[in-house]
Design a protein around this motif. Structure first.
Motif, PDB file in Angstrom:
ATOM      1  N   PHE A   2       0.818  -1.200   0.000  1.00  0.00           N
ATOM      2  CA  PHE A   2       0.000   0.000   0.000  1.00  0.00           C
ATOM      3  C   PHE A   2       0.858   1.260   0.000  1.00  0.00           C
ATOM      4  N   THR A   3       1.988   1.210   0.700  1.00  0.00           N
ATOM      5  CA  THR A   3       2.891   2.371   0.725  1.00  0.00           C
ATOM      6  C   THR A   3       3.436   2.658  -0.673  1.00  0.00           C
ATOM      7  N   ALA A   4       3.783   1.610  -1.402  1.00  0.00           N
ATOM      8  CA  ALA A   4       4.262   1.776  -2.777  1.00  0.00           C
ATOM      9  C   ALA A   4       3.159   2.369  -3.650  1.00  0.00           C
ATOM     10  N   TYR A   5       1.946   1.898  -3.448  1.00  0.00           N
ATOM     11  CA  TYR A   5       0.793   2.410  -4.203  1.00  0.00           C
ATOM     12  C   TYR A   5       0.610   3.907  -3.966  1.00  0.00           C
ATOM     13  N   VAL A   6       0.642   4.316  -2.710  1.00  0.00           N
ATOM     14  CA  VAL A   6       0.480   5.732  -2.378  1.00  0.00           C
ATOM     15  C   VAL A   6       1.615   6.555  -2.986  1.00  0.00           C
ATOM     16  N   ALA A   7       2.846   6.098  -2.829  1.00  0.00           N
ATOM     17  CA  ALA A   7       4.002   6.846  -3.332  1.00  0.00           C
ATOM     18  C   ALA A   7       3.951   7.006  -4.843  1.00  0.00           C
ATOM     19  N   VAL A 116      -2.986  -3.837  -5.520  1.00  0.00           N
ATOM     20  CA  VAL A 116      -3.432  -3.522  -4.149  1.00  0.00           C
ATOM     21  C   VAL A 116      -4.844  -3.979  -3.921  1.00  0.00           C
TER      22      VAL A 116
END
Length: 116
Positions: A2-7, A116
């Motif tokens: 999820f962090t990769a998705y947001v970034a 995701v």
């Protein structure tokens, strides 16, 4: 993940929105590039609207409407495939890294969004 998705999505939103604003303001580099690849300046507001809509769709997807974010990312991927194709068709390779970079960034947004 999820962090990769947001970034990736935030980076794509900023990049796509920024180039949409540059199109709307008819920045010198945008006009020069458009002329070089054979895109009429009269198309710039429409192209800016597509980029801005894609950025907005990515934002809405990031805020919870995943299907809309995926659709926006897919649309942006297709848009930048067209931009790369315009560069190749016109044999303008000295600055092809820009549309390829936008294509890569939006492809990454699409891939992590689906994952995701």
């Amino acid at each position: 993940m999820f962090t990769a998705y947001v970034a990736v999505c935030v980076a794509a939103i900023v990049a796509d929105a920024s180039i949409a604003v540059a199109d709307l303001l008819r920045a010198r580099f945008v006009l020069a590039n458009s002329a070089e690849v054979g895109v009429p300046a009269s198309w710039l507001p429409w192209l800016a609207a597509l980029k801005a809509a894609g950025a907005a769709g990515l934002l809405v997807g990031l805020l919870g409407a995943g299907a809309l974010g995926t659709a926006a990312a897919a649309g942006l991927v297709l848009f930048f495939v067209g931009a790369v194709a315009a560069h190749v068709r016109a044999r303008v390779f000295h600055n092809i890294a820009f549309p390829v970079g936008y294509l890569a960034l939006n492809t990454a947004a699409l891939v992590v969004g689906v994952a995701v």
